[in-house]
Design a protein around this motif. Structure first.
Motif, PDB file in Angstrom:
ATOM      1  N   LYS A   1       0.851  -1.191   0.000  1.00 22.95           N
ATOM      2  CA  LYS A   1       0.000   0.000   0.000  1.00 22.95           C
ATOM      3  C   LYS A   1       0.890   1.246   0.000  1.00 22.95           C
ATOM      4  N   GLY A   2       0.600   2.182  -0.906  1.00 23.15           N
ATOM      5  CA  GLY A   2       1.355   3.425  -1.002  1.00 23.15           C
ATOM      6  C   GLY A   2       2.580   3.348  -1.899  1.00 23.15           C
ATOM      7  N   GLU A   3       2.950   2.152  -2.336  1.00 20.75           N
ATOM      8  CA  GLU A   3       4.134   1.988  -3.189  1.00 20.75           C
ATOM      9  C   GLU A   3       3.799   2.393  -4.624  1.00 20.75           C
ATOM     10  N   TYR A   4       4.733   3.102  -5.238  1.00 18.88           N
ATOM     11  CA  TYR A   4       4.573   3.521  -6.633  1.00 18.88           C
ATOM     12  C   TYR A   4       4.986   2.381  -7.557  1.00 18.88           C
ATOM     13  N   ILE A   5       4.161   2.132  -8.553  1.00 27.57           N
ATOM     14  CA  ILE A   5       4.511   1.177  -9.604  1.00 27.57           C
ATOM     15  C   ILE A   5       5.406   1.910 -10.595  1.00 27.57           C
ATOM     16  N   PHE A   6       5.009   3.133 -10.928  1.00 30.00           N
ATOM     17  CA  PHE A   6       5.869   4.051 -11.682  1.00 30.00           C
ATOM     18  C   PHE A   6       5.442   5.475 -11.385  1.00 30.00           C
ATOM     19  N   TYR A   7       6.389   6.395 -11.651  1.00 33.33           N
ATOM     20  CA  TYR A   7       6.150   7.812 -11.428  1.00 33.33           C
ATOM     21  C   TYR A   7       5.884   8.519 -12.755  1.00 33.33           C
ATOM     22  N   GLN A   8       5.088   9.566 -12.687  1.00 33.04           N
ATOM     23  CA  GLN A   8       4.882  10.426 -13.849  1.00 33.04           C
ATOM     24  C   GLN A   8       6.259  10.911 -14.313  1.00 33.04           C
ATOM     25  N   GLY A   9       6.511  10.829 -15.604  1.00 32.20           N
ATOM     26  CA  GLY A   9       7.800  11.243 -16.155  1.00 32.20           C
ATOM     27  C   GLY A   9       8.794  10.112 -16.336  1.00 32.20           C
ATOM     28  N   ASP A  10       8.576   8.973 -15.660  1.00 32.57           N
ATOM     29  CA  ASP A  10       9.459   7.811 -15.861  1.00 32.57           C
ATOM     30  C   ASP A  10       9.349   7.346 -17.306  1.00 32.57           C
ATOM     31  N   PRO A  11      10.396   6.722 -17.826  1.00 33.93           N
ATOM     32  CA  PRO A  11      10.273   6.140 -19.170  1.00 33.93           C
ATOM     33  C   PRO A  11       9.211   5.031 -19.173  1.00 33.93           C
ATOM     34  N   GLY A  12       8.446   4.964 -20.245  1.00 31.53           N
ATOM     35  CA  GLY A  12       7.441   3.906 -20.379  1.00 31.53           C
ATOM     36  C   GLY A  12       8.118   2.605 -20.751  1.00 31.53           C
ATOM     37  N   LEU A  13       8.001   1.599 -19.902  1.00 31.49           N
ATOM     38  CA  LEU A  13       8.674   0.321 -20.145  1.00 31.49           C
ATOM     39  C   LEU A  13       7.720  -0.804 -20.522  1.00 31.49           C
ATOM     40  N   GLY A  14       6.450  -0.673 -20.149  1.00 25.46           N
ATOM     41  CA  GLY A  14       5.516  -1.747 -20.441  1.00 25.46           C
ATOM     42  C   GLY A  14       4.177  -1.505 -19.791  1.00 25.46           C
ATOM     43  N   MET A  15       3.324  -2.524 -19.896  1.00 28.07           N
ATOM     44  CA  MET A  15       1.982  -2.433 -19.332  1.00 28.07           C
ATOM     45  C   MET A  15       1.884  -3.273 -18.073  1.00 28.07           C
ATOM     46  N   TYR A  16       0.863  -2.976 -17.293  1.00 30.64           N
ATOM     47  CA  TYR A  16       0.634  -3.667 -16.029  1.00 30.64           C
ATOM     48  C   TYR A  16      -0.809  -4.146 -15.976  1.00 30.64           C
ATOM     49  N   ILE A  17      -0.999  -5.283 -15.328  1.00 26.92           N
ATOM     50  CA  ILE A  17      -2.322  -5.870 -15.163  1.00 26.92           C
ATOM     51  C   ILE A  17      -2.462  -6.189 -13.671  1.00 26.92           C
TER      52      ILE A  17
END
Length: 183
Positions: free
Chosen positions: A54-70
């Motif tokens: 809870k509260g952990e970032y999967i990615f941040y705005q501005g990070d390079p796009g590496l893939g999709m998440y499900i």
């Protein structure tokens, strides 16, 4: 449980259930829903599973796009931060929802952050994974890319409709304001 039972217990039983859960979720994702069970199994064998707190970032705005998440299970907040630092919640996604699929096609920076609202189990399918499929199973790779293109095109159509509607509403407000000021 006796020693005999422990020695002969199927140690892979729990892993198969997890694999089936991944395959079941993948089958529900529009980008993969048209695939055959064997193709879904192949895909399930290369995706990456990760648990987030809870509260952990999967990615941040501005990070390079590496893939999709499900989202296998959990809840994810998609949040945009404007240039002044104001945060705006865009969506709350739950089990079976997916996000970040544009990054499979385009490595542009992320347009928003993804943050876990509760402890979550997330499946990642990354650009190198897609390229590996395209290289080793070209027909399957092309099917996935075409389906991704359809999904992105549909989202773009919806966005265009919303922008057109907003422009119409803005013009109506502008006209009403001009009429009010003329009185």
């Amino acid at each position: 449980m006796e020693l005999k039972d422990i020695l002969w217990t199927n140690i892979f039983k729990g892993r198969r259930k997890k694999d089936e859960a991944v395959e079941s979720i993948l089958q529900q994702v529009p980008a993969f829903s048209h695939l055959k069970p064997k193709e879904i199994s192949l895909l399930a064998s290369i995706v990456h599973r990760r648990e987030y707190k809870k509260g952990e970032y999967i990615f941040y705005q501005g990070d390079p796009g590496l893939g999709m998440y499900i989202i296998l299970q959990g809840e994810v907040l998609i949040q945009y931060t404007d240039p002044d630092g104001n945060k705006k919640d865009l969506a709350i996604l739950r089990d079976g929802d997916f996000f970040g699929e544009i990054a499979l096609i385009d490595e542009s920076p992320r347009s928003a952050s993804a943050i876990c609202r509760i402890d979550s189990e997330i499946i990642g399918f990354f650009r190198p994974d897609l390229f590996e499929i395209i290289e080793k199973h070209p027909k399957l790779g092309i099917q996935i890319v075409l389906k991704l293109a359809e999904i992105i095109a549909e989202r773009l159509r919806r966005t265009n409709q919303e922008v057109t509607q907003l422009k119409t509403e803005l013009e109506a407000l502008k006209l009403a304001l001009e009429q009010t000021n003329q009185k």
